[in-house]
Design a protein around this motif. Structure first.
Motif, PDB file in Angstrom:
ATOM      1  N   ASP A 242      -8.295  29.640 -11.142  1.00 20.97           N
ATOM      2  CA  ASP A 242      -9.759  30.059 -10.862  1.00 20.97           C
ATOM      3  C   ASP A 242     -10.631  28.934 -10.909  1.00 20.97           C
ATOM      4  OD1 ASP A 242      -8.933  32.582 -10.974  1.00 20.97           O
ATOM      5  OD2 ASP A 242      -8.957  32.752 -13.122  1.00 20.97           O
ATOM      6  N   ALA A 243     -10.217  27.641 -11.494  1.00 18.20           N
ATOM      7  CA  ALA A 243     -11.247  26.428 -11.660  1.00 18.20           C
ATOM      8  C   ALA A 243     -10.909  25.653 -10.363  1.00 18.20           C
ATOM      9  CB  ALA A 243     -10.661  25.475 -12.629  1.00 18.20           C
ATOM     10  N   SER A 245     -10.479  27.327  -7.380  1.00 20.48           N
ATOM     11  CA  SER A 245     -11.197  28.275  -6.266  1.00 20.48           C
ATOM     12  C   SER A 245     -12.827  27.872  -6.754  1.00 20.48           C
ATOM     13  CB  SER A 245     -10.940  29.730  -6.540  1.00 20.48           C
ATOM     14  OG  SER A 245     -11.494  30.436  -5.731  1.00 20.48           O
ATOM     15  N   GLU A 246     -13.184  27.682  -7.880  1.00 13.64           N
ATOM     16  CA  GLU A 246     -14.507  27.504  -8.280  1.00 13.64           C
ATOM     17  C   GLU A 246     -15.126  26.448  -7.822  1.00 13.64           C
ATOM     18  OE1 GLU A 246     -18.506  28.091  -9.565  1.00 13.64           O
ATOM     19  OE2 GLU A 246     -16.776  29.681  -9.163  1.00 13.64           O
ATOM     20  N   LEU A 247     -14.416  25.125  -7.799  1.00 15.47           N
ATOM     21  CA  LEU A 247     -14.468  23.844  -7.136  1.00 15.47           C
ATOM     22  C   LEU A 247     -14.990  23.829  -5.694  1.00 15.47           C
ATOM     23  CD1 LEU A 247     -14.721  20.763  -7.258  1.00 15.47           C
ATOM     24  CD2 LEU A 247     -12.094  20.915  -6.890  1.00 15.47           C
ATOM     25  N   THR A 249     -15.727  27.086  -3.834  1.00 14.37           N
ATOM     26  CA  THR A 249     -17.130  27.990  -3.575  1.00 14.37           C
ATOM     27  C   THR A 249     -18.261  27.568  -4.108  1.00 14.37           C
ATOM     28  OG1 THR A 249     -16.226  29.146  -5.770  1.00 14.37           O
ATOM     29  CG2 THR A 249     -15.480  29.896  -3.779  1.00 14.37           C
ATOM     30  N   SER A 250     -18.174  26.496  -5.318  1.00 10.79           N
ATOM     31  CA  SER A 250     -19.625  25.908  -5.556  1.00 10.79           C
ATOM     32  C   SER A 250     -20.118  24.848  -4.461  1.00 10.79           C
ATOM     33  CB  SER A 250     -19.371  25.216  -6.873  1.00 10.79           C
ATOM     34  OG  SER A 250     -18.452  24.151  -6.849  1.00 10.79           O
ATOM     35  N   GLN A 254     -15.678  28.873   1.866  1.00  7.73           N
ATOM     36  CA  GLN A 254     -15.137  30.018   1.359  1.00  7.73           C
ATOM     37  C   GLN A 254     -13.750  29.874   1.125  1.00  7.73           C
ATOM     38  OE1 GLN A 254     -15.722  32.480   5.176  1.00  7.73           O
ATOM     39  NE2 GLN A 254     -17.797  32.874   4.713  1.00  7.73           N
TER      40      GLN A 254
END
Length: 333
Positions: A242-243, A245-247, A249-250, A254
């Protein structure tokens, strides 16, 4: 003169539990009422017998300590009245429960039934014992003659053969094999069979796995560069899927999937410090390289490279390959 209903409600307490002796000593003919709700009281039980209220002497719920035992008794003036109450009120509901109403059995009869249940059952003997030795001999002789005659005519009275157990059959088969071998070697004369030697156990040897080829440092991996997948290295060991992916997307990129590669052992399985991110298109891939290359994450500068589809499978890392594609490694920069 004391009221019978009040006398029935005065139940003696023995060792913290309410005794049922008071219910047994109530006058008149008793009716047993079972499957009572724990909230049912003596007054509620007496009101249940209102259709035959003129014949009710008392009604009592039996308690164990401070809790209802789930049954009670009602005393009636006559046996006819008790039977009438059973016919009218059996299977009727009280406090949301269907009650069992039946004529109570006397204490002596209940004790007798308990003794009969506890007494061990005696096995009936097949042959009755004779009063004296002469009659016994004569009966045995007559019975043997009848059995013999029956076996000659119908064949039903043949003695049953005992079933051999598996061990007995196995031993018998080994003995026959030994006798046959000895007969063949001695020309027909049977010799004593020698004890069979135990069979040696088969030891399975593990198959040697082929060594995995090691690619030299700095050499480009063989394969086709991916158009959607990125290799991300120098990740902190606390970064999870999750972290990761967040890196991306932030940063406005996409993300189709993100996965951190972990070791095969340990609980929880520890990160190897790198992972793969699928951004879905070549344009997003170029954009991620420009925005995230060398970015500091958790005190570390991450490295972002284009992943390469190789012929090796990610199962070597102890994980199933994502989207059933070949394994991915970083392309040499």
């Amino acid at each position: 003169m004391a009221d019978p209903a009040n006398a029935a409600n005065a139940v003696p307490v023995v060792d913290g539990a309410v005794s049922t002796q008071a219910a047994d000593e109530q006058p008149g003919h008793k009716v047993f009422t079972g499957n009572l709700a724990y909230t049912t009281t003596d007054e509620g039980l007496k009101a249940f017998f209102s259709p035959v209220a003129d014949d009710v002497i008392s009604a009592q719920v039996i308690f164990r300590g401070t809790r209802s035992a789930g049954y009670g008794f009602a005393a009636f003036k006559s046996a006819e009245a008790a039977q009438k109450a059973v016919e009218l009120l059996n299977k009727k509901e009280l406090d949301g429960r269907t009650l069992i109403v039946e004529v109570a059995k006397p204490t002596e009869e209940k004790q007798k039934e308990k003794k009969e249940k506890r007494a061990p059952k005696k096995r009936s003997s097949k042959k009755s014992k004779a009063d004296d030795g002469t009659n016994g001999t004569a009966d045995a002789t007559t019975e043997s003659k009848d059995t013999a005659a029956k076996s000659e005519t119908t064949g039903d009275a043949k003695p049953k053969k005992k079933r051999n157990t598996r061990k007995a059959k196995k031993a018998k088969g080994e003995a026959k094999e030994g006798e046959a071998a000895d007969t063949a070697t001695t020309g027909g004369a049977a010799a004593p069979a020698a004890p069979a030697e135990p069979k040696p156990k088969k030891v399975k040897t593990p198959k040697a796995k082929p060594a995995k080829p090691v690619r030299p440092i700095g050499e480009a991996p063989e394969g086709e560069p991916s158009k959607t997948m990125l290799f991300v290295a120098n990740l902190g060991f606390t970064v999870d899927d999750d972290a990761l992916s967040e890196l991306f997307t932030s940063a406005g990129i996409q993300v189709t999937s993100a996965r951190v590669v972990r070791r095969r052992w340990g609980q929880p399985r520890r990160s190897k410090g790198y992972g793969f991110v699928d951004v879905g298109s070549e344009e997003e891939q170029k954009k991620a390289l420009e925005l995230l290359q060398g970015k500091e994450v958790g005190g570390r500068e991450i490295a972002v490279k284009i992943a390469v589809n190789t012929q090796e499978h990610e199962a070597a890392d102890g994980q199933a390959p994502a989207h059933n594609v070949p394994s991915l490694v970083a392309a040499a920069s």
